[in-house]
Design a protein around this motif. Structure first.
Motif, short mmCIF file in Angstrom:
data_model
loop_
_atom_site.label_atom_id
_atom_site.label_comp_id
_atom_site.label_asym_id
_atom_site.label_seq_id
_atom_site.Cartn_x
_atom_site.Cartn_y
_atom_site.Cartn_z
N ASP A 172 0.84 -1.19 0.00
CA ASP A 172 0.00 0.00 0.00
C ASP A 172 0.88 1.25 0.00
N GLY A 173 0.25 2.40 0.12
CA GLY A 173 0.97 3.66 0.07
C GLY A 173 1.95 3.84 1.21
N ASN A 174 1.57 3.39 2.41
CA ASN A 174 2.47 3.52 3.55
C ASN A 174 3.74 2.70 3.35
N GLU A 175 3.57 1.47 2.84
CA GLU A 175 4.74 0.62 2.63
C GLU A 175 5.63 1.18 1.52
N LEU A 176 5.03 1.65 0.44
CA LEU A 176 5.82 2.25 -0.63
C LEU A 176 6.62 3.44 -0.14
N TYR A 177 5.97 4.25 0.69
CA TYR A 177 6.68 5.43 1.21
C TYR A 177 7.82 5.04 2.14
N ASN A 178 7.56 4.14 3.09
CA ASN A 178 8.57 3.77 4.08
C ASN A 178 9.71 2.94 3.50
N ASP A 179 9.41 2.12 2.49
CA ASP A 179 10.43 1.23 1.93
C ASP A 179 11.19 1.85 0.76
N ILE A 180 10.55 2.80 0.05
CA ILE A 180 11.17 3.31 -1.18
C ILE A 180 11.25 4.84 -1.20
N LEU A 181 10.10 5.51 -1.12
CA LEU A 181 10.06 6.94 -1.40
C LEU A 181 10.84 7.77 -0.40
N ILE A 182 10.94 7.31 0.82
CA ILE A 182 11.70 8.06 1.83
C ILE A 182 13.18 8.13 1.48
N TYR A 183 13.63 7.21 0.61
CA TYR A 183 15.03 7.20 0.16
C TYR A 183 15.23 8.06 -1.09
N MET A 184 14.14 8.70 -1.57
CA MET A 184 14.20 9.51 -2.80
C MET A 184 13.69 10.92 -2.51
N PRO A 185 14.47 11.73 -1.83
CA PRO A 185 13.98 13.06 -1.43
C PRO A 185 13.71 14.00 -2.60
N GLN A 186 14.26 13.71 -3.80
CA GLN A 186 14.06 14.59 -4.97
C GLN A 186 12.87 14.16 -5.83
N LEU A 187 12.21 13.06 -5.47
CA LEU A 187 11.15 12.52 -6.33
C LEU A 187 9.96 13.49 -6.40
N ASN A 188 9.53 13.80 -7.63
CA ASN A 188 8.37 14.67 -7.79
C ASN A 188 7.27 14.06 -8.65
N LYS A 189 7.52 12.84 -9.22
CA LYS A 189 6.48 12.18 -10.00
C LYS A 189 6.62 10.67 -9.83
N PHE A 190 5.54 10.02 -9.42
CA PHE A 190 5.54 8.58 -9.20
C PHE A 190 4.31 7.99 -9.90
N THR A 191 4.55 7.23 -10.97
CA THR A 191 3.49 6.59 -11.74
C THR A 191 3.60 5.09 -11.56
N PHE A 192 2.50 4.41 -11.22
CA PHE A 192 2.63 3.00 -10.89
C PHE A 192 1.36 2.23 -11.18
N ASN A 193 1.55 0.95 -11.44
CA ASN A 193 0.46 -0.03 -11.44
C ASN A 193 1.02 -1.27 -10.76
N ILE A 194 0.54 -1.55 -9.57
CA ILE A 194 1.08 -2.65 -8.77
C ILE A 194 -0.05 -3.62 -8.43
N ARG A 195 0.16 -4.86 -8.79
CA ARG A 195 -0.81 -5.91 -8.50
C ARG A 195 -0.19 -6.84 -7.46
N THR A 196 -0.82 -6.92 -6.28
CA THR A 196 -0.32 -7.79 -5.21
C THR A 196 -1.21 -9.02 -5.10
N ASN A 197 -0.60 -10.19 -5.25
CA ASN A 197 -1.31 -11.46 -5.10
C ASN A 197 -0.79 -12.13 -3.83
N VAL A 198 -1.68 -12.39 -2.89
CA VAL A 198 -1.28 -12.94 -1.59
C VAL A 198 -1.83 -14.34 -1.41
#
Length: 463
Positions: free
Chosen positions: A248-274
């Motif tokens: 979800d958005g929280n996991e994406l932010y904590n695992d990835i986006l927090i390491y990209m302080p210059q990011l200004n555009k994030f386009t995605f299609n993520i399908r999670t199968n559990v």
């Protein structure tokens, strides 16, 4: 452009002056694509046309070409005796590994261009899917890394493994700021390529992989954390997890986006199968998923949570969306994935068809029936649509797109769909309402096995 050059050159001086105007002759596409289906395409050019262009046109315009697109059958003549002093962008389409490797080792003009001029390189390898990465491919990567010291943008489609991606990001392309890569299968790596070194020059990264992967946490997340100055990120992924909640958005932010302080555009299609085997896991609801994408980095996000009562399989689809559709804003978009928790209204498809006039691929993920289905449907047209995926869509959407009086699809070649809605909308492959569209299909992909009735082959004569 090929048609213009072939048809109007050497008619008279006035036509030549118009055709060879340096304001227009900048980008030259020396390919022509023919398609049997969406997955079976070939790049070529008519020999007679090609001969005339090589003899009468290239000697007059070579010095002003900035961007060049070639396929493997035309490469030898286009890049053999002629140099291109202004060329900075080169696209190589439909090459096999062996042919491309031979050109990289023996074509002096190609090598010189890669060493001294080419800043933008796109490579589309046309090999059979499922084949493992070969020694030839590894040597080809090594050549590209050694030659392309000026490379700023690299678009490499159809690499075979995650190792190939890591290889291109091992630091030797030290000017690279934009990488667009499509990986056939993200599986185990050899472990010999470093996936920890930071990539401070990389500003734009796009990763696409259509097949399921189990290695999102162990391979993809560490790679993305290396991109400390990234400004634009595009992800298209299908991920399998065991006993773990949806991404979800929280996991994406904590695992990835927090390491990209210059990011200004994030386009995605993520399908999670559990695959849930632990009854202690509490899965997020669709409302939870929506709420997790509240940060400004995401913009508007669509999501859809899907559970199966007869199994332990759970799915969540999430994708970024434009704030609004406006004709002209997305004229160059050719692939669109539509995911939503709400049924798509009929007038919504009118907006889509007008907002994306060049759309070639359309994927619909929505298993809820359409609202107001009985209201009158206006005819919509997707004039360039080639591939339609309804495998995760309600039967109402099969009716909306396949019934001839509801939708005009002159270029449609391939459809992904479940057997039951296809049989329903075609009245067991006998109905006239869908016959015209279905008769032009050259590929029908059905996920489940089925016994083909006698009417099936007559209803799809081109299969």
């Amino acid at each position: 452009m090929v048609d213009v050059l072939y048809s109007f050159v050497d008619i008279n001086q006035r036509f030549d002056q118009l055709v060879f105007d340096p304001f227009y002759i900048r980008n030259l596409n020396m390919t022509f694509m023919t398609m049997k289906s969406f997955y079976d395409r070939m790049y070529s050019i008519n020999n007679h046309v090609f001969d005339k262009i090589c003899k009468n046109v290239l000697p007059k315009i070579y010095h002003q070409i900035n961007e060049l697109i070639v396929e493997q059958n035309s490469m030898e003549r286009v890049l053999h005796n002629i140099n291109y002093p202004q060329l900075y962008s080169l696209t190589l389409l439909g090459f096999s590994e062996n042919v491309l490797f031979n050109h990289l080792t023996s074509n002096k003009i190609l090598r010189q261009l890669l060493i001294e001029q080419i800043a933008h390189l796109k490579v589309d390898i046309n090999d059979e899917p499922g084949e493992p990465s070969s020694e030839t491919l590894a040597m080809m990567f090594a050549l590209i890394l050694s030659l392309c010291k000026q490379l700023i943008k690299l678009n490499f489609l159809n690499v075979k493994s995650f190792d190939d991606c890591l290889y291109l990001l091992d630091g030797r392309l030290n000017c690279l700021s934009k990488l667009i890569i499509g990986i056939k299968i993200i599986a185990d790596t050899s472990g010999t390529i470093d996936n920890t070194k930071k990539l401070p020059k990389l500003k734009h990264f796009s990763l696409m992989s259509y097949r399921h992967t189990l290695l999102y946490d162990s391979l993809i997340v560490p790679l993305l954390r290396r991109m400390v100055n990234l400004e634009n990120l595009i992800l298209y992924l299908s991920i399998i997890r065991n006993n773990k909640n949806y991404i979800d958005g929280n996991e994406l932010y904590n695992d990835i986006l927090i390491y990209m302080p210059q990011l200004n555009k994030f386009t995605f299609n993520i399908r999670t199968n559990v695959d849930k085997k632990n009854d202690g896991i509490v899965f997020s609801s669709n409302e939870d998923i929506q709420h997790s994408f509240r940060r400004k980095e995401y913009g508007l996000v669509g999501s859809y949570v899907e559970t199966f009562t007869t199994s332990v399989e759970y799915k969540c689809y999430s994708n970024s969306m434009p704030y609004h559709f406006k004709s002209g804003m997305f004229d160059n978009v050719q692939s669109l994935i539509m995911t939503d928790i709400y049924p798509f209204e009929n007038n919504f498809f009118d907006v889509i068809s007008q907002s994306f006039p060049l759309l070639k691929e359309l994927y619909i993920f929505n298993e809820k029936p359409q609202k107001n289905k009985q209201q009158s449907m206006t005819l919509i047209a997707f004039s360039h649509l080639i591939d339609l995926d309804l495998s995760s869509a309600h039967a109402d959407y099969a009716e909306r797109f396949l019934v001839d009086k509801h939708c005009y699809l002159p270029c449609l070649l391939n459809i992904n769909i479940r057997y039951e809605p296809l049989a329903l909308v075609t009245n067991n492959f006998t109905g006239d309402a869908t016959r015209l569209t279905c008769s032009k299909l050259t590929s029908v992909c059905l996920e489940e096995p089925f016994v083909s009735p006698e009417t099936f082959s007559k209803y799809f004569p081109l299969l």
